[in-house]
Design an enzyme around this catalytic site. Structure first.
Site, PDB file in Angstrom:
ATOM      1  N   ASP A   1      56.606 -51.371  -5.144  1.00  0.00           N
ATOM      2  CA  ASP A   1      55.875 -50.583  -4.004  1.00  0.00           C
ATOM      3  C   ASP A   1      54.291 -50.629  -4.581  1.00  0.00           C
ATOM      4  O   ASP A   1      53.729 -50.575  -3.805  1.00  0.00           O
ATOM      5  CB  ASP A   1      55.853 -48.792  -4.045  1.00  0.00           C
ATOM      6  CG  ASP A   1      57.202 -48.219  -3.898  1.00  0.00           C
ATOM      7  OD1 ASP A   1      58.442 -48.824  -3.413  1.00  0.00           O
ATOM      8  OD2 ASP A   1      57.512 -47.707  -4.113  1.00  0.00           O
TER       9      ASP A   1
ATOM     10  N   HIS B   1      59.895 -53.015   1.815  1.00  0.00           N
ATOM     11  CA  HIS B   1      59.427 -54.305   1.848  1.00  0.00           C
ATOM     12  C   HIS B   1      58.220 -53.872   2.563  1.00  0.00           C
ATOM     13  O   HIS B   1      59.149 -54.123   4.437  1.00  0.00           O
ATOM     14  CB  HIS B   1      59.642 -55.712   0.967  1.00  0.00           C
ATOM     15  CG  HIS B   1      58.902 -55.644   0.439  1.00  0.00           C
ATOM     16  ND1 HIS B   1      59.762 -56.787  -0.581  1.00  0.00           N
ATOM     17  CD2 HIS B   1      60.252 -54.707  -0.957  1.00  0.00           C
ATOM     18  CE1 HIS B   1      60.418 -56.252  -1.875  1.00  0.00           C
ATOM     19  NE2 HIS B   1      59.963 -55.251  -2.252  1.00  0.00           N
TER      20      HIS B   1
HETATM   21  P1  GDP Z   1      56.756 -53.257  -1.887  1.00  0.00           P
HETATM   22  O1  GDP Z   1      58.095 -52.861  -1.961  1.00  0.00           O
HETATM   23  O2  GDP Z   1      55.859 -53.751  -2.882  1.00  0.00           O
HETATM   24  O3  GDP Z   1      56.868 -54.260  -0.666  1.00  0.00           O
HETATM   25  O4  GDP Z   1      55.799 -51.405  -1.393  1.00  0.00           O
HETATM   26  P2  GDP Z   1      56.044 -51.223   0.142  1.00  0.00           P
HETATM   27  O5  GDP Z   1      56.240 -51.805   1.136  1.00  0.00           O
HETATM   28  O6  GDP Z   1      57.588 -50.526  -0.566  1.00  0.00           O
HETATM   29  O7  GDP Z   1      55.075 -49.961  -0.372  1.00  0.00           O
HETATM   30  C1  GDP Z   1      53.367 -50.293  -0.075  1.00  0.00           C
HETATM   31  C2  GDP Z   1      53.141 -49.470   0.514  1.00  0.00           C
HETATM   32  O8  GDP Z   1      51.369 -49.641   0.733  1.00  0.00           O
HETATM   33  C3  GDP Z   1      53.516 -49.883   1.950  1.00  0.00           C
HETATM   34  O9  GDP Z   1      53.126 -48.231   3.174  1.00  0.00           O
HETATM   35  C4  GDP Z   1      52.524 -50.660   2.723  1.00  0.00           C
HETATM   36  O10 GDP Z   1      52.780 -50.770   3.399  1.00  0.00           O
HETATM   37  C5  GDP Z   1      51.049 -49.947   1.945  1.00  0.00           C
HETATM   38  N1  GDP Z   1      49.839 -51.006   1.598  1.00  0.00           N
HETATM   39  C6  GDP Z   1      50.091 -52.419   1.182  1.00  0.00           C
HETATM   40  N2  GDP Z   1      48.578 -53.097   0.660  1.00  0.00           N
HETATM   41  C7  GDP Z   1      47.665 -51.935   1.066  1.00  0.00           C
HETATM   42  C8  GDP Z   1      46.120 -51.802   1.380  1.00  0.00           C
HETATM   43  O11 GDP Z   1      45.740 -52.745   0.772  1.00  0.00           O
HETATM   44  N3  GDP Z   1      46.029 -50.530   1.641  1.00  0.00           N
HETATM   45  C9  GDP Z   1      46.638 -49.703   2.369  1.00  0.00           C
HETATM   46  N4  GDP Z   1      46.090 -48.219   2.855  1.00  0.00           N
HETATM   47  N5  GDP Z   1      47.906 -49.516   1.926  1.00  0.00           N
HETATM   48  C10 GDP Z   1      48.641 -50.527   1.518  1.00  0.00           C
HETATM   49  P1  IMO Z   2      60.055 -52.386  -4.637  1.00  0.00           P
HETATM   50  O1  IMO Z   2      61.134 -53.406  -3.859  1.00  0.00           O
HETATM   51  C1  IMO Z   2      60.281 -48.404  -6.658  1.00  0.00           C
HETATM   52  C2  IMO Z   2      63.835 -47.596  -8.737  1.00  0.00           C
HETATM   53  C3  IMO Z   2      64.208 -46.485  -8.803  1.00  0.00           C
HETATM   54  C4  IMO Z   2      64.739 -45.998  -9.807  1.00  0.00           C
HETATM   55  C5  IMO Z   2      65.139 -46.644 -10.987  1.00  0.00           C
HETATM   56  C6  IMO Z   2      66.783 -47.642 -10.735  1.00  0.00           C
HETATM   57  O2  IMO Z   2      60.418 -51.821  -3.047  1.00  0.00           O
HETATM   58  O3  IMO Z   2      58.818 -52.699  -4.928  1.00  0.00           O
HETATM   59  P2  IMO Z   2      67.640 -48.256  -9.255  1.00  0.00           P
HETATM   60  O4  IMO Z   2      68.419 -47.752  -6.826  1.00  0.00           O
HETATM   61  O5  IMO Z   2      67.437 -49.605  -8.907  1.00  0.00           O
HETATM   62  O6  IMO Z   2      69.664 -47.485  -9.764  1.00  0.00           O
HETATM   63  O7  IMO Z   2      66.892 -47.473  -9.577  1.00  0.00           O
HETATM   64  O8  IMO Z   2      64.723 -48.131 -10.147  1.00  0.00           O
HETATM   65  N1  IMO Z   2      63.373 -48.658  -8.086  1.00  0.00           N
HETATM   66  C7  IMO Z   2      62.880 -49.250  -7.238  1.00  0.00           C
HETATM   67  N2  IMO Z   2      61.150 -48.339  -6.938  1.00  0.00           N
HETATM   68  N3  IMO Z   2      60.649 -50.016  -6.042  1.00  0.00           N
HETATM   69  C8  IMO Z   2      61.375 -50.805  -5.543  1.00  0.00           C
HETATM   70  O9  IMO Z   2      61.874 -52.265  -5.204  1.00  0.00           O
HETATM   71  C9  IMO Z   2      62.778 -49.767  -6.493  1.00  0.00           C
HETATM   72  N4  IMO Z   2      63.867 -50.438  -6.760  1.00  0.00           N
HETATM   73  C10 IMO Z   2      64.537 -49.587  -7.735  1.00  0.00           C
HETATM   74  O10 IMO Z   2      63.762 -45.674  -8.043  1.00  0.00           O
HETATM   75  O11 IMO Z   2      63.498 -45.687 -10.464  1.00  0.00           O
HETATM   76 MG    MG Z   3      58.564 -50.625  -1.910  1.00  0.00          MG
END
Ligand code: GDP
Ligand code: IMO
Ligand code: MG
Length: 434
Positions: free
Chosen positions: A13, A41
């Site tokens: 994340d 994502h």
């Molecule tokens: P990913 O799994 O790595 O793609 O990340 P996620 O989408 O799960 O979580 C990242 C969160 O941060 C999302 O809600 C994005 O919209 C948000 N985000 C990403 N970059 C920025 C930033 O620079 N500023 C803010 N405020 N939010 C961001």
């Molecule tokens: P993105 O791509 C955050 C974490 C789960 C748990 C551990 C094992 O959005 O960054 P699983 O279901 O994979 O067996 O869970 O891994 N986990 C993630 N945490 N972002 C992810 O993906 C994750 N994918 C798995 O929360 O701790």
């Molecule tokens: Mg994510």
């Protein structure tokens, strides 16, 4: 020619989807190479706000080929729903390709994921419950079903019956659960197979053709390096094989390691983690509440994209990040969510751990040792004022510049992009990486 892999440097994340959406403009191919719909994502661009679980973040550019690689675990029902939702919102998915070698998430994987977490009780991993761990377990145990297998109706029937026979014994005898019905599973998956058919192909050729042509290929990581089976905080990790690290990316799309020209690590400007496991810099105070709830009124707080769980929050951990830089061989960093740190009077960066009275600056292997580690912090000055409209490094508050410079120093790697908001253009490009 150039193949750039974008990985998450922490526990997931970090904003990988948002960064791939930004960088994809110059790429010909964007490919996911590991994990499944445990990933979530978030992408916000001129087409709206999207949460992708399987489809690569390049899908918003109609001229890019988007690949779900052989290293992914594909839940066909989830993928078909995601395609449907994108199409409904006017996003063209005709250039999506799914590897025939990708493994398929079956109904028993979701059930085993749920039952095993229940069995673990207080020691639960805190999985996303999407069946990803059991799917990769079966891949390694040689009882997986792959996308290509779904198309072989008769062979699939025998294979699936055998596998389900075995899994039903595990479900009932080991876990005391309810057996699954073969006919229901078989009929559903044959139907999924028919609907997925137009998307299925050999992805390796597409990627190699692009590289031979001199086109950019972007490999989109899922999860975070510290969730990696080998290098992460075992056993509180995810089960992707190949792993979500930079090294895993070549395996996950079927190219050689020498094809990869750059590895870029996305890091949040602080740390978050969902699920259980060690987290040395975790905070339980006003700061963590504040960071978690930043943007919550717009549904943009620190809550899991896939499960909605509140994310655990902590200061930037330079010990863990440096380790991640090393085992991924990162050549550049992206720092995201810098805007969220605005308004704090002081910031902290963890530069070492104190473990049983000793100061260490490397990442111990055991979760139990990590749980005893206490962070050694360096304090930095905070800053006031919005940064989300800033597009040049020099226009950032001086204290924000100093914070970024310190991260670069501690990680011995340049920060090439700074994200100051969730939307595509809210970024400071110090050095274009593609
Ligand atoms: P990913 O799994 O790595 O793609 O990340 P996620 O989408 O799960 O979580 C990242 C969160 O941060 C999302 O809600 C994005 O919209 C948000 N985000 C990403 N970059 C920025 C930033 O620079 N500023 C803010 N405020 N939010 C961001
Ligand atoms: P993105 O791509 C955050 C974490 C789960 C748990 C551990 C094992 O959005 O960054 P699983 O279901 O994979 O067996 O869970 O891994 N986990 C993630 N945490 N972002 C992810 O993906 C994750 N994918 C798995 O929360 O701790
Ligand atoms: Mg994510």
């Amino acid at each position: 020619m150039p193949v750039v892999v974008v990985i998450g440097g922490q526990w997931g994340d970090e904003g990988k989807g948002r960064i791939v959406d930004l960088l994809a403009r110059k790429a010909r191919v964007v490919a996911r190479y590991s994990a499944g719909n445990n990933a979530g994502h978030t992408i916000i661009n001129d087409q709206g706000e999207f949460k992708l679980h399987l489809v690569p973040a390049g899908i918003f550019y109609p001229d890019k080929t988007c690949i779900i690689g052989n290293g992914c675990a594909v839940d066909p029902e989830v993928l078909l729903a995601e395609i449907g939702q994108l199409e409904e919102r006017g996003v063209d998915t005709s250039k999506l390709v799914v590897s025939e070698r990708a493994h398929v998430v079956m109904p028993w994987h979701r059930e085993l994921d749920r039952l095993d977490e229940l069995r673990r009780g207080d020691d639960a991993i805190g999985t996303t419950g999407k069946g990803i761990g059991p799917c990769f377990t079966d891949k390694v145990a040689r009882r997986g079903i792959r996308i290509a297998d779904l198309a072989e109706a008769e062979d699939l029937k025998d294979r699936m019956r055998n596998i389900l026979d075995y899994q039903n014994k595990v479900i009932t005898a080991v876990y005391g659960g309810e057996p699954l019905d073969f006919d229901e599973c078989y009929t559903a998956y044959r139907e999924f197979s028919n609907r997925l058919k137009p998307y299925v192909a050999d992805v390796q050729k597409i990627i190699l053709d692009a590289t031979r042509n001199g086109d950019y290929v972007l490999l989109e990581g899922a999860q975070g390096s510290l969730l990696d089976l080998d290098h992460g905080t075992y056993e509180y990790v995810t089960s992707s094989v190949p792993s979500s690290t930079a090294a895993g990316s070549a395996l996950g799309v079927g190219i050689g390691p020498t094809e990869i020209t750059r590895a870029v690590g996305v890091f949040k400007s602080y740390c978050t983690r969902v699920g259980n496991g060690p987290f040395v810099t975790e905070l339980f105070d006003d700061v963590s509440e504040r960071l978690r709830n930043h943007g919550r009124e717009f549904g943009r707080g620190e809550y899991g994209t896939t499960t909605g769980r509140p994310r655990r929050i902590g200061w930037f951990d330079a010990v863990a990040a440096r380790y991640s830089v090393r085992f991924n061989g990162l050549s550049a960093l992206v720092l995201t969510r810098l805007d969220v740190l605005q308004g704090l009077s002081t910031l902290k960066i963890c530069t070492a751990y104190e473990i049983d009275g000793e100061i260490v600056d490397n990442m111990p292997a055991n979760a139990s040792v990590l749980n005893r580690a206490r962070p050694v912090y360096e304090e930095l000055e905070g800053w006031d004022g919005e940064t989300s409209d800033v597009r040049n490094f020099d226009d950032l508050p001086k204290a924000a510049q100093a914070y970024i410079r310190r991260v670069e120093e501690l990680l011995s790697t340049p920060v090439d992009v700074i994200s100051v908001g969730p939307e595509r253009q809210q970024a400071i490009i110090v050095n274009p990486m593609i």
